[in-house]
Write an enzyme that holds these catalytic residues in place. Structure first.
Site, PDB file in Angstrom:
ATOM      1  N   LYS A 289      37.546  30.720  35.782  1.00  0.00           N
ATOM      2  CA  LYS A 289      37.036  29.348  35.587  1.00  0.00           C
ATOM      3  C   LYS A 289      38.199  28.398  35.335  1.00  0.00           C
ATOM      4  O   LYS A 289      39.293  28.818  34.933  1.00  0.00           O
ATOM      5  CB  LYS A 289      36.046  29.277  34.420  1.00  0.00           C
ATOM      6  CG  LYS A 289      36.593  29.704  33.037  1.00  0.00           C
ATOM      7  CD  LYS A 289      37.250  28.591  32.232  1.00  0.00           C
ATOM      8  CE  LYS A 289      37.711  29.054  30.861  1.00  0.00           C
ATOM      9  NZ  LYS A 289      38.813  28.247  30.289  1.00  0.00           N
TER      10      LYS A 289
ATOM     11  N   PRO B 259      45.320  36.136  36.033  1.00  0.00           N
ATOM     12  CA  PRO B 259      46.357  36.307  35.010  1.00  0.00           C
ATOM     13  C   PRO B 259      45.775  36.166  33.604  1.00  0.00           C
ATOM     14  O   PRO B 259      44.808  35.441  33.408  1.00  0.00           O
ATOM     15  CB  PRO B 259      47.367  35.187  35.310  1.00  0.00           C
ATOM     16  CG  PRO B 259      46.756  34.317  36.338  1.00  0.00           C
ATOM     17  CD  PRO B 259      45.565  35.005  36.923  1.00  0.00           C
ATOM     18  N   MET B 260      46.384  36.900  32.651  1.00  0.00           N
ATOM     19  CA  MET B 260      45.857  36.899  31.285  1.00  0.00           C
ATOM     20  C   MET B 260      46.586  35.874  30.421  1.00  0.00           C
ATOM     21  O   MET B 260      47.687  35.437  30.763  1.00  0.00           O
ATOM     22  CB  MET B 260      46.007  38.291  30.699  1.00  0.00           C
ATOM     23  CG  MET B 260      45.105  39.275  31.446  1.00  0.00           C
ATOM     24  SD  MET B 260      45.175  40.917  30.778  1.00  0.00           S
ATOM     25  CE  MET B 260      46.871  41.327  30.998  1.00  0.00           C
TER      26      MET B 260
ATOM     27  N   ALA C 149      46.017  32.870  30.184  1.00  0.00           N
ATOM     28  CA  ALA C 149      46.299  31.749  31.074  1.00  0.00           C
ATOM     29  C   ALA C 149      45.244  30.650  30.970  1.00  0.00           C
ATOM     30  O   ALA C 149      45.370  29.602  31.580  1.00  0.00           O
ATOM     31  CB  ALA C 149      46.378  32.248  32.521  1.00  0.00           C
TER      32      ALA C 149
ATOM     33  N   LEU D 128      42.107  31.014  31.998  1.00  0.00           N
ATOM     34  CA  LEU D 128      41.216  31.110  33.164  1.00  0.00           C
ATOM     35  C   LEU D 128      39.974  31.959  32.869  1.00  0.00           C
ATOM     36  O   LEU D 128      39.142  32.170  33.755  1.00  0.00           O
ATOM     37  CB  LEU D 128      41.992  31.697  34.355  1.00  0.00           C
ATOM     38  CG  LEU D 128      43.169  30.829  34.824  1.00  0.00           C
ATOM     39  CD1 LEU D 128      44.107  31.635  35.731  1.00  0.00           C
ATOM     40  CD2 LEU D 128      42.671  29.590  35.568  1.00  0.00           C
ATOM     41  N   GLY D 129      39.864  32.451  31.647  1.00  0.00           N
ATOM     42  CA  GLY D 129      38.639  33.146  31.217  1.00  0.00           C
ATOM     43  C   GLY D 129      38.479  34.552  31.757  1.00  0.00           C
ATOM     44  O   GLY D 129      37.361  35.079  31.752  1.00  0.00           O
TER      45      GLY D 129
ATOM     46  N   GLY E   6      39.105  37.718  30.761  1.00  0.00           N
ATOM     47  CA  GLY E   6      38.494  38.745  29.907  1.00  0.00           C
ATOM     48  C   GLY E   6      37.012  38.476  29.702  1.00  0.00           C
ATOM     49  O   GLY E   6      36.182  39.400  29.769  1.00  0.00           O
TER      50      GLY E   6
ATOM     51  N   SER F 132      35.070  36.765  31.687  1.00  0.00           N
ATOM     52  CA  SER F 132      34.384  36.934  32.963  1.00  0.00           C
ATOM     53  C   SER F 132      34.154  38.412  33.263  1.00  0.00           C
ATOM     54  O   SER F 132      33.090  38.795  33.756  1.00  0.00           O
ATOM     55  CB  SER F 132      35.198  36.284  34.075  1.00  0.00           C
ATOM     56  OG  SER F 132      34.498  36.367  35.284  1.00  0.00           O
TER      57      SER F 132
ATOM     58  N   ASP G 179      33.147  32.095  25.676  1.00  0.00           N
ATOM     59  CA  ASP G 179      33.153  31.737  27.105  1.00  0.00           C
ATOM     60  C   ASP G 179      32.234  32.627  27.937  1.00  0.00           C
ATOM     61  O   ASP G 179      32.000  32.337  29.113  1.00  0.00           O
ATOM     62  CB  ASP G 179      34.567  31.885  27.694  1.00  0.00           C
ATOM     63  CG  ASP G 179      35.458  30.708  27.342  1.00  0.00           C
ATOM     64  OD1 ASP G 179      34.946  29.728  26.771  1.00  0.00           O
ATOM     65  OD2 ASP G 179      36.662  30.794  27.645  1.00  0.00           O
TER      66      ASP G 179
END
Ligand code: C5P
Length: 302
Positions: free
Chosen positions: A19, A103-104, A106, A108-109, A111, A113, A145
């Site tokens: 995300k 990427p972790m 970062a 972008l959610g 884990g 997701s 999230d």
């Protein structure tokens, strides 16, 4: 393969999408220690992949490629499956392969997701009824999230970010995600930096809400409250945002609390051209996903 390893179901492959936040307003500290958010989540096509099946042997056998991550009880996928076995009183256990691409640390959610995809897959494989509201509750207990990733598309998030209101998906946009090597931002740290800046004055809840809702009518301005505190500590991220705008992005912003920065483009060719400017960083070219696309790919039970 021993008797206990035998699969109870055929393996199900499911994408776990990343995300971005088109808006991320942190409006205050809550009594439970979390922060009150007014955020607009947008699912994008960049994804991890889970392959999951039920097996006779109780327990969770999780194997991960593409990242160094604990495959044990601290992993959100592991916890999601344990919660589903308990909620549905399922016999046996799970075998899961998780291929990481997102990427972790970062923003972008990834884990969250992965956990949501595990919940959706488990609900399908269990073949037992579970109300969507219950799935959302289990998601929320795993992380703020996670509920968004059960809904996908574009959505308003309020409360801890776990109260989700679907929005219209808007026009498709290409997304260039730049994840700079060597910069990991811890989310709790980023919130602590922001706490020092939060004023005691009445937070502009209404303003944030009307800005958020303008994203349901089409493109609006990207905003992220974390930028002020994260860019001060990592000037390179501010520079990446500038370069994305110079390269023709219609908007650019920090992803969540960072460290990835994204730019929106009208088409993939523009995004690809802009990507050439970031040779020293990890880049991903993705696109925004509508809820219908998300549902088709992730098999959300609605
Ligand atoms: O819920 P999750 O475990 O993903 O959140 C990670 C951390 O981010 C929390 O421990 C908390 O420090 C912070 N957080 C917050 N307010 C939110 C969401 C997350 O303070 N609304």
């Amino acid at each position: 393969m021993g008797v206990t390893d035998r699969p109870l179901t055929t393996p199900l492959q499911i994408p776990a999408f990343a995300k971005i936040n088109l808006q991320l307003g942190v409006v205050g500290l809550r009594p439970d220690g979390y922060h009150e958010l007014r955020t607009v989540f947008q699912a994008i096509s960049l994804h991890d992949t889970l392959t999951i099946e039920r097996v006779r042997r109780p327990g969770i056998d999780l194997a991960i490629t593409g990242a160094r991550l604990d495959p044990g009880p601290t992993n959100l996928v592991w916890r999601a499956l344990e919660a589903m076995s308990e909620a549905l009183r399922l016999p046996g256990g799970w075998r899961v392969r998780l291929e990481k691409r997102i990427p972790m640390a970062a923003g972008l959610g990834g884990g969250s997701s992965d956990a949501a995809a595990a919940l959706l897959a488990a609900a399908r494989l269990a073949r037992r009824p579970l109300a969507f509201e219950r799935l959302m509750e289990i998601g929320s207990s795993l992380g703020a999230d996670v509920p968004f990733f059960l809904v996908g598309g574009r959505a308003l998030g309020v409360g801890r970010g776990d109260e989700i209101y679907p929005l219209e998906s808007g026009a498709k946009r290409s997304v260039l995600v730049v994840a700079p090597a060597g910069i990991d931002v811890s989310t709790p740290d980023a919130y602590a930096w922001l706490d020092r800046k939060l004023t005691k004055a009445a937070p502009p809840h209404k303003l944030w809400l009307s800005c958020a809702l303008s994203w349901s009518r089409g493109d609006a301005d990207l905003r992220n409250d974390f930028e002020a505190v994260v860019f001060d500590r990592y000037p390179k991220l501010r520079q990446i945002k500038r370069r994305l705008l110079q390269a023709g992005a219609t908007g650019a912003a920090l992803a969540g609390s960072g460290s990835a920065v994204f730019g929106l483009f009208r088409n993939p060719a523009q995004a690809r051209r802009a990507a050439r400017q970031f040779l020293e960083d990890q880049v991903f070219i993705a696109r925004t996903l509508t809820r219908a696309e998300f549902d088709r790919a992730a098999g959300a039970p609605r």
